[in-house]
Design a protein around this motif. Sequence first.
Motif, mmCIF file in Angstrom:
data_model
loop_
_atom_site.group_PDB
_atom_site.id
_atom_site.type_symbol
_atom_site.label_atom_id
_atom_site.label_comp_id
_atom_site.label_asym_id
_atom_site.label_seq_id
_atom_site.Cartn_x
_atom_site.Cartn_y
_atom_site.Cartn_z
ATOM 1 N N VAL A 112 22.289 27.159 -53.303
ATOM 2 C CA VAL A 112 23.709 27.508 -53.271
ATOM 3 C C VAL A 112 24.511 26.545 -54.135
ATOM 4 O O VAL A 112 24.029 25.472 -54.519
ATOM 5 N N GLU A 113 25.738 26.911 -54.417
ATOM 6 C CA GLU A 113 26.643 26.008 -55.128
ATOM 7 C C GLU A 113 27.004 24.832 -54.219
ATOM 8 O O GLU A 113 27.324 25.018 -53.044
ATOM 9 N N ALA A 114 26.966 23.630 -54.738
ATOM 10 C CA ALA A 114 27.301 22.439 -53.959
ATOM 11 C C ALA A 114 27.727 21.329 -54.909
ATOM 12 O O ALA A 114 27.433 21.362 -56.109
ATOM 13 N N SER A 115 28.424 20.342 -54.365
ATOM 14 C CA SER A 115 28.855 19.208 -55.186
ATOM 15 C C SER A 115 27.708 18.244 -55.448
ATOM 16 O O SER A 115 27.709 17.525 -56.454
ATOM 17 N N GLU A 116 26.743 18.206 -54.533
ATOM 18 C CA GLU A 116 25.535 17.400 -54.699
ATOM 19 C C GLU A 116 24.458 17.940 -53.779
ATOM 20 O O GLU A 116 24.740 18.698 -52.845
ATOM 21 N N TYR A 117 23.218 17.541 -54.039
ATOM 22 C CA TYR A 117 22.085 18.063 -53.294
ATOM 23 C C TYR A 117 21.242 16.912 -52.760
ATOM 24 O O TYR A 117 20.890 15.995 -53.503
ATOM 25 N N ILE A 118 20.926 16.991 -51.472
ATOM 26 C CA ILE A 118 20.041 16.031 -50.830
ATOM 27 C C ILE A 118 18.775 16.792 -50.445
ATOM 28 O O ILE A 118 18.776 17.600 -49.517
ATOM 29 N N PHE A 119 17.704 16.567 -51.191
ATOM 30 C CA PHE A 119 16.442 17.250 -50.945
ATOM 31 C C PHE A 119 15.539 16.358 -50.095
ATOM 32 O O PHE A 119 15.393 15.163 -50.367
ATOM 33 N N ILE A 120 14.925 16.965 -49.077
ATOM 34 C CA ILE A 120 13.987 16.254 -48.207
ATOM 35 C C ILE A 120 12.740 17.116 -48.083
ATOM 36 O O ILE A 120 12.812 18.276 -47.668
ATOM 37 N N ALA A 121 11.599 16.555 -48.463
ATOM 38 C CA ALA A 121 10.349 17.306 -48.429
ATOM 39 C C ALA A 121 9.329 16.579 -47.573
ATOM 40 O O ALA A 121 9.281 15.345 -47.548
ATOM 41 N N GLY A 122 8.506 17.352 -46.901
ATOM 42 C CA GLY A 122 7.376 16.808 -46.161
ATOM 43 C C GLY A 122 6.111 17.519 -46.579
ATOM 44 O O GLY A 122 5.996 18.740 -46.423
ATOM 45 N N GLY A 123 5.164 16.811 -47.162
ATOM 46 C CA GLY A 123 3.884 17.394 -47.543
ATOM 47 C C GLY A 123 4.037 18.559 -48.500
ATOM 48 O O GLY A 123 4.737 18.483 -49.513
ATOM 49 N N ARG A 141 23.620 18.731 -62.136
ATOM 50 C CA ARG A 141 24.081 18.637 -60.747
ATOM 51 C C ARG A 141 23.519 17.368 -60.099
ATOM 52 O O ARG A 141 22.315 17.098 -60.200
ATOM 53 N N PRO A 142 24.326 16.576 -59.409
ATOM 54 C CA PRO A 142 23.824 15.364 -58.748
ATOM 55 C C PRO A 142 22.828 15.715 -57.641
ATOM 56 O O PRO A 142 23.069 16.631 -56.850
ATOM 57 N N TRP A 143 21.720 14.986 -57.572
ATOM 58 C CA TRP A 143 20.728 15.254 -56.551
ATOM 59 C C TRP A 143 19.868 14.025 -56.302
ATOM 60 O O TRP A 143 19.749 13.142 -57.158
ATOM 61 N N THR A 144 19.255 13.996 -55.122
ATOM 62 C CA THR A 144 18.231 13.011 -54.789
ATOM 63 C C THR A 144 17.138 13.715 -54.000
ATOM 64 O O THR A 144 17.377 14.738 -53.350
ATOM 65 N N LEU A 145 15.935 13.163 -54.046
ATOM 66 C CA LEU A 145 14.823 13.681 -53.268
ATOM 67 C C LEU A 145 14.160 12.554 -52.498
ATOM 68 O O LEU A 145 13.833 11.512 -53.077
ATOM 69 N N THR A 146 13.951 12.782 -51.204
ATOM 70 C CA THR A 146 13.105 11.913 -50.392
ATOM 71 C C THR A 146 11.889 12.732 -49.995
ATOM 72 O O THR A 146 12.018 13.779 -49.349
ATOM 73 N N TYR A 147 10.716 12.265 -50.398
ATOM 74 C CA TYR A 147 9.490 13.044 -50.273
ATOM 75 C C TYR A 147 8.475 12.276 -49.444
ATOM 76 O O TYR A 147 7.972 11.235 -49.870
ATOM 77 N N GLY A 148 8.190 12.792 -48.251
ATOM 78 C CA GLY A 148 7.259 12.141 -47.357
ATOM 79 C C GLY A 148 5.926 12.857 -47.271
ATOM 80 O O GLY A 148 5.823 14.060 -47.508
ATOM 81 N N THR A 169 12.508 9.272 -54.107
ATOM 82 C CA THR A 169 11.934 8.243 -53.245
ATOM 83 C C THR A 169 10.704 8.810 -52.565
ATOM 84 O O THR A 169 10.807 9.748 -51.763
ATOM 85 N N LEU A 170 9.532 8.270 -52.902
ATOM 86 C CA LEU A 170 8.301 8.668 -52.224
ATOM 87 C C LEU A 170 8.168 7.869 -50.933
ATOM 88 O O LEU A 170 8.402 6.660 -50.906
ATOM 89 N N TRP A 171 7.772 8.561 -49.861
ATOM 90 C CA TRP A 171 7.760 7.938 -48.543
ATOM 91 C C TRP A 171 6.436 8.228 -47.840
ATOM 92 O O TRP A 171 6.385 9.003 -46.879
ATOM 93 N N PRO A 172 5.327 7.605 -48.296
ATOM 94 C CA PRO A 172 4.053 7.819 -47.611
ATOM 95 C C PRO A 172 4.071 7.195 -46.216
ATOM 96 O O PRO A 172 4.432 6.030 -46.043
ATOM 97 N N GLN A 173 3.670 7.973 -45.234
ATOM 98 C CA GLN A 173 3.764 7.533 -43.849
ATOM 99 C C GLN A 173 2.828 6.372 -43.545
ATOM 100 O O GLN A 173 3.148 5.515 -42.711
ATOM 101 N N ASP A 174 1.680 6.302 -44.227
ATOM 102 C CA ASP A 174 0.725 5.248 -43.901
ATOM 103 C C ASP A 174 1.226 3.863 -44.270
ATOM 104 O O ASP A 174 0.741 2.852 -43.737
ATOM 105 N N SER A 175 2.216 3.782 -45.170
ATOM 106 C CA SER A 175 2.746 2.465 -45.542
ATOM 107 C C SER A 175 4.218 2.272 -45.164
ATOM 108 O O SER A 175 4.666 1.134 -45.011
ATOM 109 N N ARG A 176 4.964 3.372 -44.980
ATOM 110 C CA ARG A 176 6.395 3.247 -44.715
ATOM 111 C C ARG A 176 6.834 3.848 -43.386
ATOM 112 O O ARG A 176 7.996 3.703 -42.996
ATOM 113 N N GLY A 177 5.925 4.532 -42.686
ATOM 114 C CA GLY A 177 6.306 5.192 -41.448
ATOM 115 C C GLY A 177 7.052 6.492 -41.732
ATOM 116 O O GLY A 177 6.944 7.075 -42.806
ATOM 117 N N LEU A 178 7.820 6.940 -40.741
ATOM 118 C CA LEU A 178 8.565 8.187 -40.881
ATOM 119 C C LEU A 178 9.794 7.985 -41.757
ATOM 120 O O LEU A 178 10.348 6.883 -41.831
#
Length: 322
Positions: A112-123, A141-148, A169-178
Amino acid sequence: MNTKLSDSDVVELEVVVVATHDAADGIRAFDFARVDGEPMPPWNPGAHIDLLLTPGLERQYSLCGDPNQLETWRVAVLREPESRGGSEWVHERLAEGDKLRIRGPRNNFPLVEASEYIFIAGGIGITPLLPMIAECEAKGRPWTLTYGGRSPSSMGFTHIESEYDGKVTLWPQDSRGLIDLAALLNTPRDGAAVYCCGPGVLLDAVEKSCEHWPDGSLHLERFRPKAGALDGVSRSFEIELDQTGLVLTVGENESIVDVLDKAGVEVPTSCREGTCGTCETVVLDGIPDHRDSFLNDFERDSNEVMMVCCSRAKCDRLVLDL
């Protein structure tokens, strides 16, 4: 930006697997091309397709390639040992040169149209977000991704960290937790859109964390029902088909779709568990017992539509626009 594809955009095609590769431990990507050599139909970021694997076995996977490149469509499939057999079939039996039928594209997860995007992915939930990110980047378009994920080796497409320096931002659970959702979503931002795809526990946690955000900020895609969504007392009720006046009884152990199938009334379905939105049907009268994992709270409260593959009735008769 992108709009939801209508049913008229959905086609069924015979395709051939033209390439396959391992994207991570347990994740394999497949590129499909039309057998007749014609370009694939256009699609928008967020779209998914159905792989028609065998009679009675079809599964939905997000398109994760480039929407501007229509020689092929690409999906990536996670092998899930506790799945109902679809991912195992794909990993064990689908190889380069094989032909199969696919259906799509459908897009219940449009950007959708938005002023910025916050993407969060798991696996494997990274897949529908990849073309979204590419479109945001192309349009400035401004955006960030946090990928666990469980570990770096289990996370596919991690090249995006270097490709989009500083935005991923990569977020592997084995080293960073949830993933630290409190820090990520603590402060609501007007005009921002939060997009999340991944395992149910992540989706539930993000949904909880966004309760204080403005309505419409959060966008989720589920490929499995929410915990407990399909539970509840199953009582018999009637459905009336407004277009013909036909009245049918839905038994305690039957779904509406089961009864419609027996009566020769065709309603498109895919997941049969209330996640894909394919069977969405207009309700003209009566109160549905919503058991899907697709509609948002506003849509459920309005009782204007229902998923007839899994939802039932809180009244003696539902009148459906069929």
